[in-house]
Structure formats: structure tokens, C-alpha cells
Design an enzyme around this catalytic site. Structure first.
Site, PDB file in Angstrom:
ATOM      1  CB  CYS A 194      -0.972  -0.020   1.171  1.00  0.00           C
ATOM      2  SG  CYS A 194      -0.194   0.047   2.806  1.00  0.00           S
ATOM      3  CG  ASN A 216       4.356  -1.626   5.226  1.00  0.00           C
ATOM      4  OD1 ASN A 216       5.443  -1.903   5.713  1.00  0.00           O
ATOM      5  ND2 ASN A 216       3.457  -2.560   5.000  1.00  0.00           N
ATOM      6  CB  CYS A 242      -3.812   1.496   7.047  1.00  0.00           C
ATOM      7  SG  CYS A 242      -3.669   2.964   8.074  1.00  0.00           S
ATOM      8  NE  ARG A 243      -4.519   1.549   1.742  1.00  0.00           N
ATOM      9  CZ  ARG A 243      -4.272   2.247   0.660  1.00  0.00           C
ATOM     10  NH1 ARG A 243      -5.119   2.197  -0.352  1.00  0.00           N
ATOM     11  NH2 ARG A 243      -3.207   3.008   0.575  1.00  0.00           N
ATOM     12  CG  ASP A 301      -6.303   5.043   1.755  1.00  0.00           C
ATOM     13  OD1 ASP A 301      -6.159   4.729   2.958  1.00  0.00           O
ATOM     14  OD2 ASP A 301      -5.442   5.654   1.102  1.00  0.00           O
TER      15      ASP A 301
HETATM   16  P1  4NP Z   1      -1.825   2.819   4.123  1.00  0.00           P
HETATM   17  O1  4NP Z   1      -2.498   4.157   4.726  1.00  0.00           O
HETATM   18  O2  4NP Z   1      -1.243   3.211   2.786  1.00  0.00           O
HETATM   19  O3  4NP Z   1      -2.974   1.885   4.010  1.00  0.00           O
HETATM   20  O4  4NP Z   1      -0.777   2.385   5.123  1.00  0.00           O
HETATM   21  C1  4NP Z   1      -1.911   5.407   4.700  1.00  0.00           C
HETATM   22  C2  4NP Z   1      -0.991   5.749   5.672  1.00  0.00           C
HETATM   23  C3  4NP Z   1      -0.442   7.015   5.686  1.00  0.00           C
HETATM   24  C4  4NP Z   1      -0.814   7.921   4.712  1.00  0.00           C
HETATM   25  C5  4NP Z   1      -1.731   7.573   3.734  1.00  0.00           C
HETATM   26  C6  4NP Z   1      -2.283   6.305   3.720  1.00  0.00           C
HETATM   27  N1  4NP Z   1      -0.283   9.245   4.736  1.00  0.00           N
HETATM   28  O5  4NP Z   1      -0.659  10.042   3.860  1.00  0.00           O
HETATM   29  O6  4NP Z   1       0.535   9.554   5.605  1.00  0.00           O
END
Ligand code: 4NP
Length: 161
Positions: free
Chosen positions: A8, A11, A13-14, A122
Site C-alpha cells: 500500500c 505500510n 494500514c492496508r 483507503d
Molecule cells: P496505508 O495508509 O497506505 O494503508 O498504510 C496510509 C498511511 C499514511 C498515509 C496515507 C495512507 N499518509 O498520507 O501519511
């Protein structure tokens, strides 16, 4: 060994949710010895951070335990894995940018294995971690069915030895 990496953006959350959900599924299926499962982010922004607390709470509420430390995806990670499973179209573009278009045959959006092809919602923006969990679980389940068929000979061999 079947090497699977979930990807993702951050790294936190998803993709770590997907890593832990898929590890749980392969264990339930009794095929964990055939799989090496990891996750990475396309960005380095969250490197070193643990799973985001709301994501971790959602996993725990579904009986899934485990931890992860955020790391950025490198070209070698794409090269060394058999399946690179991204969460959304942006991740796909970012991975293609990293590889210069190479290895595209092993890069898939996770929910493209389901009957309802979509991006994983997301939760960083939707704040709906249950919905992300449901998308990821659907995607992982459909991918597991696919890979059990695709790699059935290898899995049978591993289970005998
Ligand atoms: P992930 O979620 O890609 O599912 O881990 C996010 C974590 C941080 C951010 C965006 C999405 N961010 O913009 O900091």
C-alpha cells in the site's frame, strides 16, 4: 515457496492488515509452510512505525493478532516475490514507476481476484477500517482460491515433504 508481498502507500494500514489476514487464512487452510508473506509501502514516510492503532484494533476485533514495522518497497522486493498485491490504482502506478514497467505480470490489485473488481477503500481517508477490512478479506479469500489452483502441484509437494 510461494512469495507474496502486499503493498500500500504507507505500510501502516492496508498492507499490514492484508499480510496478517492472509497469514491467518493460509494457516486455517493448513498450507502456511508453502508461503512466505510480507508487506511494504511505496512511500518511506511511515518507515519504522507500527500498525496504525485503529487498523490494529480492527484486526484484533476480528481475532487476528500480530505486529508489523513499516518498510518501503524496493525493486529487489518486486523481483524476489511471485505475487505483488497492491491495494489500489495509485499503488499500481507507483510500483510500475519503481520497476520502469518490468515485472508487470506479477503485480495485481488485490480485489481484481474478486467478482467485484475494485480498489481497497483507503481507511486513511474514509476512516472506515471495517470497510477496508471487509475489502481486504474478500480480496485475500479470492486470491487464496486462485493461488491454491495455480500452485496446486507445488503445495501438494510441500505438504508431502
Ligand atoms: P496505508 O495508509 O497506505 O494503508 O498504510 C496510509 C498511511 C499514511 C498515509 C496515507 C495512507 N499518509 O498520507 O501519511
Amino acid at each position: 515457496m510461494i512469495n507474496v508481498v502486499f503493498v500500500c502507500l504507507g505500510n501502516i494500514c492496508r498492507s499490514p492488515m492484508a499480510e496478517l489476514i492472509f497469514k491467518d487464512m493460509v494457516k486455517e487452510e493448513g498450507v502456511e509452510s508453502s508461503f512466505c508473506i510480507t508487506s511494504f509501502g511505496t512511500s518511506d514516510e511511515e518507515e519504522g512505525n507500527p500498525i496504525y492503532p485503529p487498523a490494529k484494533r480492527t484486526l484484533i476485533s476480528h481475532g487476528i493478532a500480530g505486529s508489523h514495522t513499516a518498510k518501503q518497497l524496493s525493486l529487489k522486493d518486486v523481483k524476489n516475490n511471485d505475487y505483488v498485491l497492491v491495494m489500489d490504482g495509485r499503488n499500481l502506478l507507483d510500483v510500475m514507476h519503481l520497476t520502469g514497467g518490468e515485472y508487470s505480470e506479477k503485480v495485481f490489485r488485490l480485489c481484481s481476484f474478486t467478482d467485484n473488481d475494485r480498489d481497497v477503500a483507503d481507511p486513511w481517508y474514509t476512516r472506515d477500517f471495517e470497510r477496508a477490512f471487509a475489502d481486504i478479506r474478500d480480496g485475500c479469500k479470492a486470491f487464496l482460491e486462485f493461488v491454491l489452483k495455480e500452485k496446486s502441484e507445488l503445495i501438494k509437494y510441500n505438504n508431502r515433504h
